[in-house]
Design a protein around this motif. Structure first.
Motif, PDB file in Angstrom:
ATOM      1  N   GLN A   1      -8.503   2.059  -9.724  1.00  0.00           N
ATOM      2  CA  GLN A   1      -7.444   2.729  -8.981  1.00  0.00           C
ATOM      3  C   GLN A   1      -7.146   4.113  -9.541  1.00  0.00           C
ATOM      4  OE1 GLN A   1      -3.464   1.094  -9.358  1.00  0.00           O
ATOM      5  NE2 GLN A   1      -3.071   1.498  -7.191  1.00  0.00           N
ATOM      6  N   SER A   2      -7.282   4.282 -10.838  1.00  0.00           N
ATOM      7  CA  SER A   2      -6.953   5.576 -11.429  1.00  0.00           C
ATOM      8  C   SER A   2      -8.165   6.484 -11.645  1.00  0.00           C
ATOM      9  CB  SER A   2      -6.220   5.376 -12.758  1.00  0.00           C
ATOM     10  OG  SER A   2      -7.020   4.641 -13.649  1.00  0.00           O
TER      11      SER A   2
ATOM     12  N   TRP B   1       0.835  -1.181   0.000  1.00  0.00           N
ATOM     13  CA  TRP B   1       0.000   0.000   0.000  1.00  0.00           C
ATOM     14  C   TRP B   1       0.874   1.236   0.000  1.00  0.00           C
ATOM     15  CZ3 TRP B   1      -5.026  -0.487  -0.925  1.00  0.00           C
ATOM     16  CH2 TRP B   1      -5.646  -1.696  -0.636  1.00  0.00           C
ATOM     17  N   THR B   2       0.445   2.254  -0.723  1.00  0.00           N
ATOM     18  CA  THR B   2       1.095   3.555  -0.745  1.00  0.00           C
ATOM     19  C   THR B   2       0.041   4.596  -0.431  1.00  0.00           C
ATOM     20  OG1 THR B   2       2.624   2.827  -2.456  1.00  0.00           O
ATOM     21  CG2 THR B   2       2.345   5.206  -2.191  1.00  0.00           C
ATOM     22  N   GLU B   3       0.361   5.477   0.508  1.00  0.00           N
ATOM     23  CA  GLU B   3      -0.593   6.524   0.824  1.00  0.00           C
ATOM     24  C   GLU B   3      -0.658   7.510  -0.325  1.00  0.00           C
ATOM     25  OE1 GLU B   3      -1.725   9.810   4.213  1.00  0.00           O
ATOM     26  OE2 GLU B   3      -0.449   8.136   4.747  1.00  0.00           O
ATOM     27  N   VAL B   4      -1.888   7.854  -0.711  1.00  0.00           N
ATOM     28  CA  VAL B   4      -2.116   8.824  -1.776  1.00  0.00           C
ATOM     29  C   VAL B   4      -2.946   9.963  -1.198  1.00  0.00           C
ATOM     30  CG1 VAL B   4      -1.855   7.158  -3.649  1.00  0.00           C
ATOM     31  CG2 VAL B   4      -4.097   7.519  -2.644  1.00  0.00           C
ATOM     32  N   ALA B   5      -3.535  10.770  -2.021  1.00  0.00           N
ATOM     33  CA  ALA B   5      -4.324  11.917  -1.563  1.00  0.00           C
ATOM     34  C   ALA B   5      -5.451  11.476  -0.647  1.00  0.00           C
ATOM     35  CB  ALA B   5      -4.895  12.661  -2.764  1.00  0.00           C
ATOM     36  N   ASN B   6      -5.677  12.236   0.420  1.00  0.00           N
ATOM     37  CA  ASN B   6      -6.766  11.937   1.345  1.00  0.00           C
ATOM     38  C   ASN B   6      -8.094  12.419   0.798  1.00  0.00           C
ATOM     39  OD1 ASN B   6      -5.053  10.822   3.255  1.00  0.00           O
ATOM     40  ND2 ASN B   6      -4.723  12.765   4.287  1.00  0.00           N
ATOM     41  N   ILE B   7      -9.157  11.709   1.147  1.00  0.00           N
ATOM     42  CA  ILE B   7     -10.496  12.151   0.806  1.00  0.00           C
ATOM     43  C   ILE B   7     -10.733  13.494   1.507  1.00  0.00           C
ATOM     44  CG2 ILE B   7     -11.612  10.877   2.692  1.00  0.00           C
ATOM     45  CD1 ILE B   7     -13.886  10.231   0.742  1.00  0.00           C
ATOM     46  N   PRO B   8     -11.360  14.470   0.877  1.00  0.00           N
ATOM     47  CA  PRO B   8     -11.486  15.816   1.442  1.00  0.00           C
ATOM     48  C   PRO B   8     -12.202  15.891   2.795  1.00  0.00           C
ATOM     49  CG  PRO B   8     -11.990  15.874  -0.890  1.00  0.00           C
ATOM     50  CD  PRO B   8     -11.857  14.430  -0.507  1.00  0.00           C
ATOM     51  N   THR B   9     -13.157  14.996   3.043  1.00  0.00           N
ATOM     52  CA  THR B   9     -13.897  15.001   4.299  1.00  0.00           C
ATOM     53  C   THR B   9     -13.847  13.611   4.903  1.00  0.00           C
ATOM     54  OG1 THR B   9     -15.403  16.671   3.417  1.00  0.00           O
ATOM     55  CG2 THR B   9     -16.154  15.451   5.336  1.00  0.00           C
TER      56      THR B   9
ATOM     57  N   GLY C   1     -22.041  -0.189  -4.325  1.00  0.00           N
ATOM     58  CA  GLY C   1     -21.743   0.509  -5.563  1.00  0.00           C
ATOM     59  C   GLY C   1     -21.229  -0.437  -6.623  1.00  0.00           C
ATOM     60  N   ALA C   2     -21.330  -0.002  -7.859  1.00  0.00           N
ATOM     61  CA  ALA C   2     -20.790  -0.725  -9.004  1.00  0.00           C
ATOM     62  C   ALA C   2     -20.383   0.318 -10.032  1.00  0.00           C
ATOM     63  CB  ALA C   2     -21.834  -1.672  -9.588  1.00  0.00           C
ATOM     64  N   GLY C   3     -19.486  -0.050 -10.917  1.00  0.00           N
ATOM     65  CA  GLY C   3     -19.086   0.876 -11.968  1.00  0.00           C
ATOM     66  C   GLY C   3     -17.630   0.732 -12.318  1.00  0.00           C
ATOM     67  N   ALA C   4     -17.322   1.001 -13.574  1.00  0.00           N
ATOM     68  CA  ALA C   4     -15.980   0.827 -14.088  1.00  0.00           C
ATOM     69  C   ALA C   4     -15.130   2.085 -14.007  1.00  0.00           C
ATOM     70  CB  ALA C   4     -16.040   0.349 -15.535  1.00  0.00           C
ATOM     71  N   SER C   5     -15.756   3.236 -13.739  1.00  0.00           N
ATOM     72  CA  SER C   5     -14.985   4.472 -13.658  1.00  0.00           C
ATOM     73  C   SER C   5     -15.754   5.518 -12.864  1.00  0.00           C
ATOM     74  CB  SER C   5     -14.663   5.014 -15.057  1.00  0.00           C
ATOM     75  OG  SER C   5     -15.830   5.528 -15.659  1.00  0.00           O
ATOM     76  N   SER C   6     -15.109   6.649 -12.638  1.00  0.00           N
ATOM     77  CA  SER C   6     -15.730   7.718 -11.860  1.00  0.00           C
ATOM     78  C   SER C   6     -16.817   8.444 -12.633  1.00  0.00           C
ATOM     79  CB  SER C   6     -14.663   8.711 -11.392  1.00  0.00           C
ATOM     80  OG  SER C   6     -13.990   9.266 -12.510  1.00  0.00           O
ATOM     81  N   ASP C   7     -16.940   8.193 -13.934  1.00  0.00           N
ATOM     82  CA  ASP C   7     -18.002   8.852 -14.698  1.00  0.00           C
ATOM     83  C   ASP C   7     -19.073   7.878 -15.193  1.00  0.00           C
ATOM     84  OD1 ASP C   7     -16.547   7.573 -16.655  1.00  0.00           O
ATOM     85  OD2 ASP C   7     -16.281   9.337 -17.904  1.00  0.00           O
TER      86      ASP C   7
ATOM     87  N   GLY D   1      -5.695   9.493 -10.541  1.00  0.00           N
ATOM     88  CA  GLY D   1      -4.277   9.257 -10.280  1.00  0.00           C
ATOM     89  C   GLY D   1      -3.986   7.773 -10.312  1.00  0.00           C
ATOM     90  N   ALA D   2      -2.736   7.404 -10.534  1.00  0.00           N
ATOM     91  CA  ALA D   2      -2.378   5.989 -10.586  1.00  0.00           C
ATOM     92  C   ALA D   2      -0.903   5.804 -10.307  1.00  0.00           C
ATOM     93  CB  ALA D   2      -2.719   5.416 -11.957  1.00  0.00           C
ATOM     94  N   GLY D   3      -0.547   4.590  -9.937  1.00  0.00           N
ATOM     95  CA  GLY D   3       0.844   4.235  -9.720  1.00  0.00           C
ATOM     96  C   GLY D   3       1.526   5.142  -8.715  1.00  0.00           C
ATOM     97  N   ALA D   4       2.683   5.662  -9.081  1.00  0.00           N
ATOM     98  CA  ALA D   4       3.450   6.528  -8.189  1.00  0.00           C
ATOM     99  C   ALA D   4       2.823   7.912  -8.056  1.00  0.00           C
ATOM    100  CB  ALA D   4       4.878   6.657  -8.680  1.00  0.00           C
ATOM    101  N   ASP D   5       1.910   8.258  -8.968  1.00  0.00           N
ATOM    102  CA  ASP D   5       1.211   9.541  -8.907  1.00  0.00           C
ATOM    103  C   ASP D   5       0.344   9.557  -7.658  1.00  0.00           C
ATOM    104  OD1 ASP D   5      -0.186  11.869  -9.322  1.00  0.00           O
ATOM    105  OD2 ASP D   5      -1.226  11.182 -11.116  1.00  0.00           O
ATOM    106  N   ILE D   6       0.482  10.585  -6.830  1.00  0.00           N
ATOM    107  CA  ILE D   6      -0.293  10.616  -5.591  1.00  0.00           C
ATOM    108  C   ILE D   6      -1.761  10.904  -5.835  1.00  0.00           C
ATOM    109  CG2 ILE D   6       1.651  11.209  -4.106  1.00  0.00           C
ATOM    110  CD1 ILE D   6       0.477  14.091  -4.051  1.00  0.00           C
ATOM    111  N   GLY D   7      -2.120  11.344  -7.012  1.00  0.00           N
ATOM    112  CA  GLY D   7      -3.513  11.560  -7.354  1.00  0.00           C
ATOM    113  C   GLY D   7      -4.124  12.730  -6.613  1.00  0.00           C
ATOM    114  N   ALA D   8      -5.399  12.933  -6.868  1.00  0.00           N
ATOM    115  CA  ALA D   8      -6.123  14.022  -6.220  1.00  0.00           C
ATOM    116  C   ALA D   8      -7.618  13.729  -6.250  1.00  0.00           C
ATOM    117  CB  ALA D   8      -5.855  15.339  -6.950  1.00  0.00           C
TER     118      ALA D   8
END
Length: 185
Positions: A20-21, A1-9, A65-71, A42-49
């Motif tokens: 993941q991305s 596991w790698t810590e990435v951006a935290n959820i805003p709330t 939930g279900a779905g292949a992407s955020s859109d 974001g993905a891989g080494a990218d910390i994302g947002a």
């Protein structure tokens, strides 16, 4: 596991979908009920947002939930002060109500995509073994889990899925496989 951006709330008992991305976090308790949506990129080494997406129509905890992407996501069930059957589709900016689950329940599991999802188990109450499939328009009752349970893990698609662990009512180590027609322990 790698810590990435935290959820805003800080949010508990929320749902999620995507990859993941291109992930999506929605609903939950903050400590009050929320219908907030957060999109992760974001993905891989990218910390994302995370960015803020559109609010759900029905704020709730313990949805699936279900779905292949955020859109292209789907949220169903949960607890909005009482157990709900509400189902909503997400298009990347807004949630739209669609046909409800046949059986209202919270703490259920889900797999698949926005147009081919599977909902199973949960608390109706009592603890449920119900399984339903979503074809992009409506829900259809299918063969039930062999063991009724809630708060279980899930993985896979609407035609090839897994249900593992959960409460029935005590903690269980049961794993069941879905072949598109029925569950096998």
């Amino acid at each position: 596991w790698t810590e990435v951006a935290n959820i805003p709330t800080a949010t508990a008992n929320n749902g999620g979908a995507g990859t993941q991305s291109l992930g999506l976090a929605f609903a939950g308790r903050t400590p009050g009920l929320t219908g907030a949506t957060y999109e992760f990129t974001g993905a891989g080494a990218d910390i994302g947002a995370f960015s803020t997406g559109g609010n759900m129509n029905t704020a709730r905890t313990y949805p699936a939930g279900a779905g292949a992407s955020s859109d292209s996501a789907l949220v169903f069930g949960g607890d909005s002060g009482s157990i709900t059957a509400a189902t909503e589709k997400y298009n990347g900016s807004t949630w739209t109500e669609v046909n409800d689950l046949n059986t209202a329940r919270g703490q259920l599991a889900g797999v698949g995509t926005q147009t081919a999802a599977l909902a199973f188990g949960g608390e109706a109450p009592p603890i449920s073994a119900d399984t339903e499939s979503f074809n992009g328009t409506s829900w259809t009752e299918l063969n039930n889990l062999n063991t009724a349970r809630q708060v279980m893990g899930a993985a896979g698609t609407s035609t090839s899925g897994l249900a593992f662990g959960g409460e029935a009512p005590g903690n269980v180590a049961i794993t069941e496989s879905w072949n598109g027609t029925s569950w096998t322990e």
